[in-house]
Design a protein around this motif. Structure first.
Motif, PDB file in Angstrom:
ATOM      1  N   VAL A   1       0.987  -1.245   0.192  1.00 40.38           N
ATOM      2  CA  VAL A   1      -0.015   0.138  -0.055  1.00 40.38           C
ATOM      3  C   VAL A   1       0.850   1.336   0.034  1.00 40.38           C
ATOM      4  CG1 VAL A   1      -1.757   1.353   1.143  1.00 40.38           C
ATOM      5  CG2 VAL A   1      -1.784  -1.204   1.296  1.00 40.38           C
ATOM      6  N   ILE A   2       0.627   1.956  -1.003  1.00 45.42           N
ATOM      7  CA  ILE A   2       1.336   3.105  -1.039  1.00 45.42           C
ATOM      8  C   ILE A   2       0.298   4.402  -1.206  1.00 45.42           C
ATOM      9  CG2 ILE A   2       2.892   5.037  -2.201  1.00 45.42           C
ATOM     10  CD1 ILE A   2       4.199   2.334  -3.449  1.00 45.42           C
ATOM     11  N   ARG A   3       0.620   5.077   0.246  1.00 46.22           N
ATOM     12  CA  ARG A   3      -0.729   6.093   0.339  1.00 46.22           C
ATOM     13  C   ARG A   3       0.092   7.612   0.139  1.00 46.22           C
ATOM     14  NH1 ARG A   3      -4.388   9.497   1.085  1.00 46.22           N
ATOM     15  NH2 ARG A   3      -6.080   9.272   2.863  1.00 46.22           N
ATOM     16  N   GLU A   4      -0.283   8.180  -0.989  1.00 44.42           N
ATOM     17  CA  GLU A   4       0.312   9.765  -1.111  1.00 44.42           C
ATOM     18  C   GLU A   4      -0.509  10.444  -0.596  1.00 44.42           C
ATOM     19  OE1 GLU A   4       1.962  10.256  -4.668  1.00 44.42           O
ATOM     20  OE2 GLU A   4       2.438   8.394  -5.311  1.00 44.42           O
ATOM     21  N   ILE A   5       0.061  11.475   0.169  1.00 46.98           N
ATOM     22  CA  ILE A   5      -0.704  12.542   0.693  1.00 46.98           C
ATOM     23  C   ILE A   5       0.348  14.160   0.524  1.00 46.98           C
ATOM     24  CG2 ILE A   5      -1.521  13.378   3.043  1.00 46.98           C
ATOM     25  CD1 ILE A   5      -0.200  10.760   4.219  1.00 46.98           C
ATOM     26  N   LYS A   6      -0.838  14.926   0.105  1.00 52.18           N
ATOM     27  CA  LYS A   6       0.127  16.437   0.191  1.00 52.18           C
ATOM     28  C   LYS A   6      -0.218  16.882   1.582  1.00 52.18           C
ATOM     29  CE  LYS A   6       0.101  16.313  -4.410  1.00 52.18           C
ATOM     30  NZ  LYS A   6       1.302  15.928  -5.038  1.00 52.18           N
ATOM     31  N   ILE A   7       1.016  17.173   2.024  1.00 51.30           N
ATOM     32  CA  ILE A   7       1.147  18.167   3.241  1.00 51.30           C
ATOM     33  C   ILE A   7       1.808  19.479   3.303  1.00 51.30           C
ATOM     34  CG2 ILE A   7       1.006  15.794   4.757  1.00 51.30           C
ATOM     35  CD1 ILE A   7       3.967  16.121   5.062  1.00 51.30           C
TER      36      ILE A   7
ATOM     37  N   ALA B   1       3.145  24.609  11.494  1.00 46.44           N
ATOM     38  CA  ALA B   1       3.813  23.656  10.737  1.00 46.44           C
ATOM     39  C   ALA B   1       5.039  24.383  10.180  1.00 46.44           C
ATOM     40  CB  ALA B   1       3.096  22.912   9.583  1.00 46.44           C
ATOM     41  N   PRO B   2       6.228  24.123   9.860  1.00 48.96           N
ATOM     42  CA  PRO B   2       7.183  24.786   9.293  1.00 48.96           C
ATOM     43  C   PRO B   2       7.273  24.867   7.843  1.00 48.96           C
ATOM     44  CG  PRO B   2       8.363  23.154  10.185  1.00 48.96           C
ATOM     45  CD  PRO B   2       7.002  23.037  10.809  1.00 48.96           C
ATOM     46  N   GLU B   3       7.723  25.703   7.052  1.00 44.19           N
ATOM     47  CA  GLU B   3       7.454  25.706   5.416  1.00 44.19           C
ATOM     48  C   GLU B   3       8.586  24.854   4.850  1.00 44.19           C
ATOM     49  OE1 GLU B   3       6.739  28.976   3.469  1.00 44.19           O
ATOM     50  OE2 GLU B   3       5.400  29.988   5.059  1.00 44.19           O
ATOM     51  N   GLU B   4       9.968  25.082   5.536  1.00 42.93           N
ATOM     52  CA  GLU B   4      11.008  24.554   4.783  1.00 42.93           C
ATOM     53  C   GLU B   4      10.783  22.918   5.022  1.00 42.93           C
ATOM     54  OE1 GLU B   4      15.723  24.486   5.304  1.00 42.93           O
ATOM     55  OE2 GLU B   4      14.563  25.771   6.549  1.00 42.93           O
TER      56      GLU B   4
ATOM     57  N   ILE C   1      -0.768   7.721  12.723  1.00 39.70           N
ATOM     58  CA  ILE C   1       0.202   8.245  11.847  1.00 39.70           C
ATOM     59  C   ILE C   1      -0.834   9.231  10.636  1.00 39.70           C
ATOM     60  CG2 ILE C   1       1.656   7.781   9.641  1.00 39.70           C
ATOM     61  CD1 ILE C   1       2.300   5.225  11.332  1.00 39.70           C
ATOM     62  N   LEU C   2      -1.690   8.695  10.041  1.00 38.15           N
ATOM     63  CA  LEU C   2      -2.433   9.160   8.804  1.00 38.15           C
ATOM     64  C   LEU C   2      -3.296  10.408   9.619  1.00 38.15           C
ATOM     65  CD1 LEU C   2      -2.814   8.529   6.000  1.00 38.15           C
ATOM     66  CD2 LEU C   2      -4.805   7.280   6.591  1.00 38.15           C
ATOM     67  N   VAL C   3      -3.780  10.054  10.549  1.00 36.01           N
ATOM     68  CA  VAL C   3      -4.596  11.388  10.981  1.00 36.01           C
ATOM     69  C   VAL C   3      -3.910  12.423  11.296  1.00 36.01           C
ATOM     70  CG1 VAL C   3      -6.156  12.358  12.989  1.00 36.01           C
ATOM     71  CG2 VAL C   3      -6.562   9.917  11.650  1.00 36.01           C
ATOM     72  N   ASN C   4      -2.766  12.216  12.105  1.00 35.98           N
ATOM     73  CA  ASN C   4      -1.743  13.307  12.402  1.00 35.98           C
ATOM     74  C   ASN C   4      -1.202  13.928  11.188  1.00 35.98           C
ATOM     75  OD1 ASN C   4      -1.992  12.712  14.829  1.00 35.98           O
ATOM     76  ND2 ASN C   4      -0.387  11.408  15.375  1.00 35.98           N
ATOM     77  N   LEU C   5      -0.728  13.347  10.112  1.00 42.56           N
ATOM     78  CA  LEU C   5      -0.179  13.749   8.942  1.00 42.56           C
ATOM     79  C   LEU C   5      -1.030  14.687   8.082  1.00 42.56           C
ATOM     80  CD1 LEU C   5       1.815  10.856   7.266  1.00 42.56           C
ATOM     81  CD2 LEU C   5       2.741  12.782   8.479  1.00 42.56           C
ATOM     82  N   GLN C   6      -2.262  14.377   8.218  1.00 44.86           N
ATOM     83  CA  GLN C   6      -3.367  15.116   7.535  1.00 44.86           C
ATOM     84  C   GLN C   6      -3.701  16.434   8.164  1.00 44.86           C
ATOM     85  OE1 GLN C   6      -6.284  12.069   7.170  1.00 44.86           O
ATOM     86  NE2 GLN C   6      -5.879  11.677   4.965  1.00 44.86           N
ATOM     87  N   ASP C   7      -3.313  16.364   9.746  1.00 48.33           N
ATOM     88  CA  ASP C   7      -3.457  17.574  10.319  1.00 48.33           C
ATOM     89  C   ASP C   7      -2.644  18.549   9.909  1.00 48.33           C
ATOM     90  OD1 ASP C   7      -5.694  16.865  11.702  1.00 48.33           O
ATOM     91  OD2 ASP C   7      -4.692  16.423  13.539  1.00 48.33           O
ATOM     92  N   ILE C   8      -1.521  18.326   9.543  1.00 52.29           N
ATOM     93  CA  ILE C   8      -0.327  19.288   9.298  1.00 52.29           C
ATOM     94  C   ILE C   8      -0.839  20.392   8.475  1.00 52.29           C
ATOM     95  CG2 ILE C   8       1.926  19.527   8.329  1.00 52.29           C
ATOM     96  CD1 ILE C   8       2.513  16.755   9.318  1.00 52.29           C
TER      97      ILE C   8
END
Lengths: 518, 372
Positions: A49-55, A93-96, A80-87
Motif C-alpha cells: 500500500v502506497i498512500r500519497e498525501i500532500k502535506i 508547521a514549518p515551511e522548509e 500516523i495518517l490522521v496526524n499527517l493530514q492535520d499538518i
C-alpha cells in the motif's frame, strides 16, 4: 549448450548485481523516483500500500508505505495518517522541507519506535518486517515506524509440555510476546538480549538471551559465534538453528533442549544457561544441555522435594525400561532361558506355544507396529487419533494374540516399553530412546545379556565423547561434580539447593544463602 | 571449537586415581582367591597380600617421584634425558608390548569367563572379537573420554562388588580362617609371587602423570588409588575363604563370581545371578582393557610422533586379537597371563628403580626438595 547456460547465469549474475546496487543505493531526493524503484524491487505486489498525501502549506508530496497484512491498520490510521493530514491545517508547521521532516518525526508521529532509514535495503526490509515507512519529497531519508500487527495467537498453555502444577504460560509465534514473557519471568537488570538477523533471503530476528553475571561468558560467546556462522537462505523454525549449531549431528542425543514453557526457559536462564528465541516459532532452544538435564522437568521443583525425588527416580527407571526391556526379553527367552525361574520360564513357554516366530522376530514385529501406531496417532486429528489408538492398540493387539502371531507376554512388554518411553519430560528424548532401543534389541538377539552390556558400554562411550557447547555431555556424572548430584537423580530439599550447577562454571555460584530459612 | 575449562584433554587427579584400581582389578580379582588358596594355608594369604601391596605402593611412590621430577614430560622424554635416547626407545617399546599383552590377556579371560557363565556354544573368538570392536570404538575417541568412561563404570562395579560381599555375610564361617600361620616357606614364596603379580598394571602412572593438570599434588591421589585394590583384594580373598573354605576355594575356577551365586533375589524374579555379576564385571574388564590398550598407544606415540592415533589403533587391534587367541586352553591362558604379569612387574620395577637412582646420581630433573 554449455555456453548458453553459462551465458544465462552470467546474465542472471548481472541482474543480481544490478539489484544489489539498487539495494545499497541511498534514497533519491525525488520521491517519485524512489517509489518507482521500490515498486520495481518488490515487483508491485497487491498487498503493498502506497498512500500519497500532500502535506504542509506548499502541498509537498509525501507517502506512507506498508504491506497491508503485516501492520496494525488501526494504529497506522490513528497515530500516523490522521496526524499527517492535520499538518496542512496546522499553523505551526514549518515551511522548509527539512524542518518539516524533523518536526513530523518529533511531534506529529505518535508511534513509540521510530528509526531513520537511509538506503533502499532499509526500507524494503522494514516494510517486510511490518514497519510503516514515511517519506517526504526532497528528503534523502525515510522514517521507519514500528506498526507491526496482524493476526497472532494469544498466550496459551503449551500443548507439548503439560504440567499439573506451575504457570500455564507458553511461548507463542511472536518474538516480541516471547521476550516480554521472559522479561516478566526473569526480572533482573542483568538479563541480556543479544539480537541477530539470520537468513540470507528471508530475514528473521533471533535473540540470544542470558543473564549477565551468572552465565559463563565462554558459553554465551560460543553460542553467539555459532549463530553468526549460520548461513542459510531461510530459517523456518528453531530446529534449523539447533541442527546448524549442535556439536555432533551424528548423535541421537539432543545437544540443545527445546521448550514451549516460559518458566522452563526462565529457570534455565537463572541456572546460567543460554536461551535462543527465534521469531515465528513458540519453541525456544536452551543450551547447553547435558545427560543429567534430559530427565528433569520444571515440575520437580514446584512439588515438594520428596515428590520431586520420587518422580525423578521413576523417570530414570522408566528410561531404563524404555531402553532395554524388549532387549532383556529377547536375551532371557532366547539365549539365557536358564536364568528365569522354572515357573516363569514354563509360563512364558506356554504362552509362546503356537507362535510361529522366534522371540527376536516377534519383538521386532511388535516394536515396529508400536512405532507405526505412535506415528499415525500424532499425525491424525485428535478424535481420529484416539480411534487409531483403540483400533491399533486394543484390536490389533488382541487379534494378534488370539491369532497366535505374538504371545501375550510380548504385548505386555511392548505396552510397558511404550508407556515408559513417554514418561519423560521432553518429546525429542523419547525418540532418542526409541532409536537406541533398536540397537539394544539387535545386540541382545546376537549376544544376549553380554550384547546388552556391550551396547550399554557403547552408549556410554558415545556419551563421554559427546559435547554440548564444549561441555562434556556425560557431566555431572563424569567429569564428576558431586555438588551437582543434589539435583540429579535425587532432588534435594529447596533449602539445600543453594548453588547453581557447577558443571556450567557460572560466574556466580551461589543462588541462595545456605541454611537460612524464613 | 573452544572446549570448556574442565572439558579439555587434561586428566584430573581423581580420574587417574580411579584408573589405577580399574586397571589392576581387571580380570585378576576373579581368580585371586583361588591362586592364593592353592599356596597358602588358612587365611595366611592376607599377609602376602599386604606385603605385596606394600611393595606395589612403594613402587607407585617411586614412579610418582620419578615422573614429578619431570613435570609435564612423557616417559619417553624423561627417560631420554636420564639415560640415552636409544635406551629410552627400547624401554618405552617394551612397556608398549607388555601393555598390549595385558590388554590381550584381559580380552581372552573375558571371552573364557563368558563361556563359563553365559553361553556354552558361542565360540570364544566371536565373543572376544565383539569385545575388541567395542574397545576399538572407545580407544578411537579422545583420551580424556576414556577416563570419563572409567569414572562412569567404577562406582557401578564397586557398588555391585560390595553388595555381593554384603549379601554373603550371613554365610560367613570364621572357623574357615584357621589354621593361622601354618604355611611353610615355599607356600609363602608362591603366595608372595602371586600377590605381587596381581597388583601389576600400576605402571600406567608413569605414562599418564604427564597428562594430569596439577601433577605436583597428585602423589597422595596415586597412593590412595593404589590402596583401593589392596583393600578390595583383601576383602574378596577373606570372604571367599570364610564362605567356601580353603579347599573349595582352591578348586573353584573363579571364586569371586561364585560368591555371587549365593545371591537370591527376593521373589525369585531371576535365577543364576552370578551371570548378572559377570555382566557388570564386563564393564570392569572393559575399563582395564581400554586403559592398558591406551597406554600402549601413548607409549608408541611418544616414539613415533608423526603417526596418528587411529593408525596405531588399526595396526595394534589385529595384534591384540591374535595374542588374545594365541593360548589354546585355560591353562595356557593362565600361563600367558603369568608371563605377561611377571614380565610387567619385573620390568617396570627394575626400570623405575634404576631410572630413579640414575636420575638422582646424575642430578637430572627438578631438585629433590621441590617434589616433597
Amino acid at each position: 549448450m554449455v555456453r548458453r547456460i553459462f551465458r544465462k547465469t552470467n546474465f542472471q549474475h548481472k541482474e543480481n548485481q544490478q539489484k544489489q546496487n539498487t539495494l545499497q543505493s541511498n534514497l533519491d531526493s525525488n520521491i517519485d523516483l524512489t517509489l518507482q524503484k521500490l515498486k520495481k524491487l518488490l515487483d508491485e505486489p497487491n498487498d503493498l500500500v502506497i498512500r500519497e498525501i500532500k502535506i504542509g502549506k506548499k502541498s509537498t508530496t509525501s507517502a506512507i508505505i506498508y504491506i497491508s497484512g503485516l501492520i496494525d491498520r488501526q494504529l497506522v490510521q490513528d497515530s500516523i495518517l490522521v496526524n499527517l493530514q492535520d499538518i496542512t491545517t496546522n499553523e505551526s508547521a514549518p515551511e522548509e522541507n527539512k524542518k518539516l521532516f524533523n518536526q513530523i518525526q518529533q511531534s506529529f508521529i505518535s508511534i513509540t519506535a521510530v528509526e531513520i532509514g537511509q538506503t533502499m535495503d532499509d526500507i524494503a526490509n522494514g516494510i517486510l518486517a511490518g514497519k510503516t515507512v514515511f517519506m517526504l519529497d526532497g528528503q534523502e531519508k525515510a522514517l521507519l515506524m514500528d506498526t507491526k500487527g496482524g493476526e497472532s495467537r494469544s498466550i496459551q498453555q503449551p500443548i507439548s509440555e503439560t504440567v499439573v502444577r506451575g504457570p500455564r504460560t507458553g511461548f507463542v509465534e511472536n518474538l516480541g510476546t516471547n521476550l516480554s514473557l521472559l522479561r516478566r519471568a526473569v526480572q533482573t537488570q542483568d538479563l541480556r538480549f543479544k539480537a541477530h538477523q539470520i537468513g540470507k533471503r528471508s530475514k528473521r530476528s533471533l535473540i540470544v538471551a542470558y543473564v549477565d553475571g551468572i552465565v559463563n561468558p565462554t558459553i554465551a560467546d560460543e553460542v553467539n559465534r555459532r549463530i553468526q556462522s549460520i548461513d542459510m537462505d531461510d530459517v523456518q523454525e528453531s530446529g534449523f538453528i539447533e541442527q546448524w549449531i549442535e556439536d555432533s549431528f551424528l548423535s541421537p542425543f539432543p545437544q540443545l533442549d527445546n521448550t514451549e514453557r516460559s518458566d522452563k526457559a526462565a529457570s534455565a536462564l537463572m541456572q546460567g544457561k543460554v536461551v535462543i528465541l527465534l521469531d515465528g516459532t513458540p519453541f525456544v532452544l536452551i543450551a547447553p544441555v547435558v545427560l543429567g538435564d534430559i530427565l528433569k522437568s520444571p515440575e520437580d521443583y514446584y512439588e515438594r522435594w520428596l515428590i520431586g525425588t520420587f518422580l525423578r527416580i521413576l523417570r530414570y527407571f522408566a528410561a531404563i525400561i524404555a531402553l532395554i526391556l524388549p532387549a532383556l526379553y529377547i536375551s532371557l527367552v532366547t539365549i539365557h532361558p536358564g536364568m528365569l525361574p522354572t515357573d516363569l520360564a514354563l509360563s512364558i513357554a506356554a504362552s509362546r506355544e503356537g507362535v510361529p516366530f522366534p522371540p527376536v522376530v516377534e519383538a521386532f514385529l511388535m516394536v515396529i507396529t508400536m512405532e507405526l501406531l505412535q506415528e499415525a496417532g500424532i499425525r491424525l486429528p485428535t478424535p481420529i487419533g484416539t480411534t487409531i489408538g483403540i483400533v491399533g492398540g486394543l484390536v490389533i493387539g488382541e487379534a494378534a494374540v488370539s491369532a497366535g502371531v505374538v504371545s501375550p507376554i510380548m504385548v505386555i512388554i511392548i505396552g510397558l516399553t511404550a508407556i515408559a518411553a513417554f514418561a519423560n519430560p521432553t518429546f525429542s528424548i523419547g525418540i532418542t530412546f526409541r532409536i537406541i532401543r533398536f540397537g539394544f534389541m539387535l545386540a541382545a538377539s546376537f549376544f544376549g545379556l553380554y550384547g546388552i552390556v556391550l551396547a550399554y558400554i557403547m552408549v556410554n562411550i558415545h556419551l563421554v565423547n559427546l559435547r554440548s557447547f564444549g561441555i562434556p555431555y556425560s557431566t555431572p556424572f563424569s567429569p564428576t561434580f558431586v555438588g551437582d548430584w543434589k539435583d540429579l537423580i535425587v532432588r534435594a530439599p529447596m533449602t539445600m539447593l543453594t548453588e547453581r550447577p557447577r558443571f556450567l562454571s557460572p560466574e556466580d555460584l551461589k543462588s541462595a544463602k545456605k541454611g537460612e530459612k524464613n | 571449537m573452544k572446549s570448556f575449562q574442565y572439558g579439555d584433554e587434561k586428566i584430573s587427579k581423581n580420574q587417574l586415581m580411579l584408573a589405577i584400581p580399574s586397571v589392576i582389578l581387571g580380570v585378576d580379582i576373579l581368580q585371586l582367591p583361588k591362586d592364593l588358596a592353592v599356596d597358602m594355608d588358612g587365611a595366611d594369604g592376607w599377609i602376602v597380600l599386604i606385603v605385596g601391596g606394600a611393595i606395589s605402593l612403594f613402587l607407585v611412590w617411586i614412579m610418582t617421584r620419578l615422573a614429578l621430577r619431570f613435570p609435564k614430560q612423557t616417559f619417553f622424554s624423561y627417560a631420554t634425558s636420564i639415560v640415552s635416547k636409544k635406551v629410552a626407545i627400547v624401554l618405552t617399546f617394551l612397556f608398549a608390548v607388555l601393555f598390549i599383552g595385558l590388554a590381550a590377556f584381559d580380552i581372552r579371560v573375558l571371552g573364557h569367563t563368558s563361556q563359563q557363565y553365559l553361553f556354552d556354544n558361542t565360540p570364544v573368538e566371536v565373543v572376544s572379537l565383539s569385545f575388541l570392536f567395542v574397545v576399538v570404538y572407545a580407544i578411537s575417541g579422545s583420551r580424556a573420554a576414556l577416563f570419563r568412561l572409567n569414572m562412569m563404570f567404577f562406582p557401578i562395579i564397586i557398588t555391585v562388588l560390595l553388595f555381593v560381599l554384603l549379601v554373603n555375610v550371613k554365610w560367613v564361617e570364621l572357623s574357615n580362617l584357621m589354621p593361622a600361620f601354618q604355611t611353610d616357606v615355599k607356600g609363602f614364596g608362591g603366595g608372595l609371587k602371586t600377590s605381587v603379580l596381581v597388583y601389576g598394571g600400576y605402571s600406567i602412572v608413569l605414562f599418564y602423570l604427564a597428562l594430569v593438570d596439577q601433577p605436583k599434588k597428585a602423589s597422595k591421589h596415586m597412593m590412595f588409588g593404589m590402596v583401593t585394590p589392596i583393600v578390595l583384594y583383601l576383602l574378596v580373598y577373606l570372604f571367599s575363604l570364610m564362605i567356601f573354605g580353603r579347599t573349595a576355594t582352591s578348586h573353584l575356577l573363579y571364586p569371586t563370581i561364585d560368591l555371587a551365586k549365593r545371591i537370591e533375589i527376593p521373589g525369585g524374579i531371576l535365577e543364576r545371578v552370578e551371570a548378572l555379576f559377570f555382566i557388570v564385571w564386563t564393564m570392569g574388564v572393559f575399563a582395564a582393557t581400554i586403559i592398558a590398550f591406551d597406554v600402549a598407544i601413548l607409549a608408541l606415540n611418544s616414539i613415533f610422533k608423526r603417526m596418528k592415533k587411529i593408525h596405531f589403533v588399526l595396526i595394534l587391534s589385529p595384534i591384540v586379537y591374535y595374542l588374545a587367541l594365541f593360548p589354546k586352553d585355560i591353562s595356557e591362558v593362565n600361563m600367558f597371563g603369568e608371563i605377561i604379569r611377571s614380565a610387567m612387574v619385573a620390568f617396570s620395577s627394575i626400570t623405575v628403580v634404576a631410572l630413579f637412582l640414575i636420575a638422582k646420581l646424575r642430578k637430572v630433573g627438578g631438585n629433590d626438595n621441590a617434589s616433597k
